[in-house]
Write a protein that holds these residues in place. Sequence first.
Motif, short mmCIF file in Angstrom:
data_model
loop_
_atom_site.label_atom_id
_atom_site.label_comp_id
_atom_site.label_asym_id
_atom_site.label_seq_id
_atom_site.Cartn_x
_atom_site.Cartn_y
_atom_site.Cartn_z
N VAL A 181 1.83 2.65 -3.68
CA VAL A 181 0.78 2.79 -4.68
C VAL A 181 1.14 3.85 -5.73
O VAL A 181 0.88 3.67 -6.92
CB VAL A 181 -0.60 3.05 -4.03
N THR A 199 2.50 7.48 1.85
CA THR A 199 2.77 6.91 0.54
C THR A 199 4.15 7.30 0.04
O THR A 199 4.51 8.48 0.01
CB THR A 199 1.70 7.38 -0.47
N PRO A 219 0.80 -1.24 0.00
CA PRO A 219 0.00 0.00 0.00
C PRO A 219 0.82 1.29 0.00
O PRO A 219 0.40 2.28 -0.58
CB PRO A 219 -0.83 -0.11 1.29
#
Length: 179
Positions: free
Chosen positions: A46, A109, A43
């Motif tokens: 991404v 992220t 995740p």
Amino acid sequence: MVDFNSVIETWHDFYSVLSQVSATFAGLLFVSLSLRHELLNHPEFVRVKRLAQHTFKAFLFLVIFALIFIIPKAGLLGTTMPLFLVALYAFVITARGLHIELKDKCDYTVQVSGASKIYLLSMLTYLMFGIVAVLLFLGIDKALYLVVGLVIWTLALVTTSSWKLLAELNAENINKKCE
């Protein structure tokens, strides 16, 4: 304008080599990213994965553009219409990718520096491919020379993107970010 098929035929070798080179680069990128498959599906990566998908598609669009030009006896409409439609499609999905990139500013992220610029420059490239299609349709066969610049530009852009992706996914960064 001279016979369109004969003009395109003089460019056959250029587009043939372009399709081979682009396909080779796409294959190399595919293999190198496949080695980091687990990480790309994490995740936190991404945004890296999205840029990898964009870069892979950019190589494939070069292959498609080249193949359009080497379709035997396609004629003016058989060349310019597919070229315009593929350029439009590439522009739209790249614009969508840029929109998502700008909207997705999560702190957790991992991101690739300059990704937004890569999306923007790709959009400009696809816009120019669309303009080339229109110019060719209007009978301006010298527009084929613009494609040379666009190809060099695109290869430089996606090679830079590939390098940034691979640098982001190197072993040292992986260990630090996944701990």
